[in-house]
Scaffold this motif. Structure first.
Motif, PDB file in Angstrom:
ATOM      1  N   TRP A 111       0.803  -1.219   0.000  1.00  0.00           N
ATOM      2  CA  TRP A 111       0.000   0.000   0.000  1.00  0.00           C
ATOM      3  C   TRP A 111       0.838   1.272   0.000  1.00  0.00           C
ATOM      4  CZ3 TRP A 111      -3.827  -2.341  -1.582  1.00  0.00           C
ATOM      5  CH2 TRP A 111      -4.396  -3.438  -0.953  1.00  0.00           C
ATOM      6  N   TRP A 112       2.139   1.147   0.186  1.00  0.00           N
ATOM      7  CA  TRP A 112       2.965   2.317   0.456  1.00  0.00           C
ATOM      8  C   TRP A 112       3.916   2.635  -0.696  1.00  0.00           C
ATOM      9  CZ3 TRP A 112       2.287   4.861   5.140  1.00  0.00           C
ATOM     10  CH2 TRP A 112       1.458   4.189   6.066  1.00  0.00           C
ATOM     11  N   ARG A 128      -4.830   3.845  -1.426  1.00  0.00           N
ATOM     12  CA  ARG A 128      -4.502   2.651  -2.206  1.00  0.00           C
ATOM     13  C   ARG A 128      -5.206   1.420  -1.621  1.00  0.00           C
ATOM     14  NH1 ARG A 128       0.704   3.301  -5.081  1.00  0.00           N
ATOM     15  NH2 ARG A 128       1.502   5.398  -4.666  1.00  0.00           N
ATOM     16  N   TRP A 129      -5.182   1.303  -0.299  1.00  0.00           N
ATOM     17  CA  TRP A 129      -5.856   0.183   0.372  1.00  0.00           C
ATOM     18  C   TRP A 129      -7.348   0.173   0.045  1.00  0.00           C
ATOM     19  CZ3 TRP A 129      -9.608   0.907   4.247  1.00  0.00           C
ATOM     20  CH2 TRP A 129     -10.038  -0.263   4.897  1.00  0.00           C
ATOM     21  N   ALA A 171       7.647   3.770  -1.893  1.00  0.00           N
ATOM     22  CA  ALA A 171       8.933   3.339  -1.342  1.00  0.00           C
ATOM     23  C   ALA A 171       9.386   4.266  -0.215  1.00  0.00           C
ATOM     24  CB  ALA A 171       9.983   3.293  -2.454  1.00  0.00           C
ATOM     25  N   ASP A 172       9.257   5.568  -0.415  1.00  0.00           N
ATOM     26  CA  ASP A 172       9.659   6.516   0.629  1.00  0.00           C
ATOM     27  C   ASP A 172       8.771   6.399   1.854  1.00  0.00           C
ATOM     28  OD1 ASP A 172      11.707   7.452  -0.947  1.00  0.00           O
ATOM     29  OD2 ASP A 172      10.653   9.257  -1.600  1.00  0.00           O
ATOM     30  N   GLY A 173       7.478   6.206   1.631  1.00  0.00           N
ATOM     31  CA  GLY A 173       6.553   6.087   2.756  1.00  0.00           C
ATOM     32  C   GLY A 173       6.812   4.841   3.579  1.00  0.00           C
ATOM     33  N   TRP A 174       7.067   3.734   2.914  1.00  0.00           N
ATOM     34  CA  TRP A 174       7.354   2.479   3.618  1.00  0.00           C
ATOM     35  C   TRP A 174       8.643   2.607   4.426  1.00  0.00           C
ATOM     36  CZ3 TRP A 174       4.839  -1.485   5.280  1.00  0.00           C
ATOM     37  CH2 TRP A 174       5.504  -2.662   5.647  1.00  0.00           C
ATOM     38  N   ALA A 175       9.652   3.207   3.829  1.00  0.00           N
ATOM     39  CA  ALA A 175      10.912   3.392   4.544  1.00  0.00           C
ATOM     40  C   ALA A 175      10.713   4.280   5.765  1.00  0.00           C
ATOM     41  CB  ALA A 175      11.959   4.001   3.610  1.00  0.00           C
TER      42      ALA A 175
END
Length: 442
Positions: free
Chosen positions: A242-243, A299-300, A245-249
């Motif tokens: 759902w994230w 996104r979810w 790349a920057d958000g997940w990190a």
């Protein structure tokens, strides 16, 4: 340098009274925010993200001195030696406690002296004939600046630890969120974005220009705490898909698992709000979420964040007349029946509140309650001209900052309208930020 386009047909005395009221309203709020705590809380830095409250207080006075006493009134500088100390671009927030700041009593005396001289200038000056004074622009700009710092100080109060220092009644009535359609169709076609006529609009809102926006659906209300809890319960913070790349990190690095100020206890979600711990109300719009979190939720949910132009079309476009309004409900200034503004309630109202503030298509709460993240980067409009200084908007243009729209319960009406643009880094959560989602009509 040319003046911003403005309506110079406004009665000069009515304009003078409007400017005086805006300045006094802002100062009353500043007084409330800086007298409700003791001196140690005024001089402390409650978060490295924020300035000490006393810095904001003197900065408000210094900006007013520079623009209204010196630039507009042509007066000699009162305290030129403090200009550097209160230059927001010269000193980042984290280092401001180390500066030789004015003590609270001295800061109060300074802003009081500046304001007295400003009101004298306002009574005597002709509000036309030069870019800064046409339609009272500089006075409106400074009223907006003070209200923006009042919102910043309110954020500091939210970050502050300790007993409650501010109180306010809850928003009136129950929301109609459950009875409303989940989304509204906004028809495709052209609309006028931005403004060339709003007298106190800031440079990034200008000029008015045409945009062609395909049809889209947008949520009738902002996303609620209850809906966001379902995202959390479904593994929203643990599913990489759902994230960005920057958000997940970012959430991995900081161990994020819920909006800021939330915690799980005894099988329920609690939140801290201005010194009070309380159950998270499911019917209120979610607040204190970053752009990364808003984007992941969308996104979810199988949707997306609206673009800035979609948000403004939903808020301003009247499909019957084809014109763009100042506000969703029309051209008249906000009242307490239209929107949750001005720190009246210290919290968002339940989703579906304020039916009198709905857009022509029935979208609710586009003004007030929570700032709404959009998918758009903060960029200039075609024909943009920096006015009256580059550092207000131009230095922030680019992909680093995302646009927020609509204002929050912490925003005063002078700094909130259908064209008003806010921006921040996608990591920001201490601000009063929420969101709504959208999808293509196809």
């Amino acid at each position: 340098m040319t003046a911003p386009d403005s309506d110079l047909t406004i009665d000069p005395e009515a304009l003078r009274r409007r400017a005086e009221k805006a300045l006094r309203t802002a100062r009353d709020r500043t007084h409330t925010l800086t007298t409700c705590v003791d001196e140690p809380d005024l001089t402390a830095q409650h978060s490295p993200l924020m300035s000490p409250l006393v810095w904001d207080l003197a900065h408000i006075g210094n900006q007013e001195e520079q623009w209204l006493l010196r630039a507009v009134g042509g007066r000699d500088a009162l305290r030129p030696e403090i200009d550097s100390i209160y230059d927001a671009f010269e000193h980042p927030r984290a280092e401001r406690p180390t500066l030789p700041l004015l003590a609270p009593a001295e800061a109060r005396g300074y802003v009081h002296e500046v304001r007295g001289r400003v009101l004298d200038i306002l009574e005597r000056i002709e509000l036309r004939g030069a870019p800064l004074v046409d339609a009272g622009f500089a006075f409106g700009m400074i009223a907006q600046h003070e209200q923006q710092h009042d919102e910043t100080m309110l954020i500091t109060h939210q970050l502050r630890r300790g007993p409650a220092a501010l109180t306010a009644p809850p928003p009136p009535g129950a929301g109609e969120g459950a009875a409303l359609p989940q989304e509204v169709l906004v028809p495709g076609g052209p609309f006028t974005m931005g403004t060339s006529a709003e007298p106190w609009a800031l440079d990034n809102e200008r000029p008015a220009h045409h945009r062609l926006v395909p049809a889209f659906h947008i949520d009738t209300t902002p996303v609620t705490n209850g809906a966001y809890e379902r995202f959390i319960a479904d593994g929203g913070y643990t599913e990489r898909r759902w994230w960005t790349a920057d958000g997940w990190a970012y959430i991995q690095e900081h161990g994020l698992a819920a909006p800021l100020f939330w915690r799980r206890e005894g099988g329920q979600w609690l939140r801290r709000r201005f010194g009070v711990t309380e159950p998270v109300p499911p019917e209120e719009p979610v607040v204190h979420v970053s752009w990364y979190e808003a984007d992941a939720y969308a996104r979810w949910a199988g949707r997306r964040l609206p673009t800035e132009e979609e948000w403004e079309k939903a808020a301003r476009h009247d499909p019957e007349s084809g014109r763009s309004r100042r506000y969703p409900w029309g051209d008249e200034d906000p009242t307490p029946d239209h929107a949750n503004l001005g720190q009246r309630h210290l919290r968002p109202a339940a989703a579906g509140s304020y039916p009198r503030g709905a857009s022509p298509l029935g979208v609710r709460q586009l003004i007030g309650d929570v700032w709404e993240w959009t998918s758009s980067d903060f960029l200039p409009y075609p024909g943009f001209r920096a006015f009256p200084y580059r550092e207000y908007s131009e230095v922030f243009f680019g992909p680093s900052h995302k646009v927020l729209r609509g204002g929050s319960f912490a925003v005063d009406e002078v700094a909130c309208r259908g064209t008003f643009r806010n921006w921040d880094l996608p990591v920001r959560r201490q601000i009063f930020s929420g969101f709504r989602t959208a999808r293509d009509a196809s």
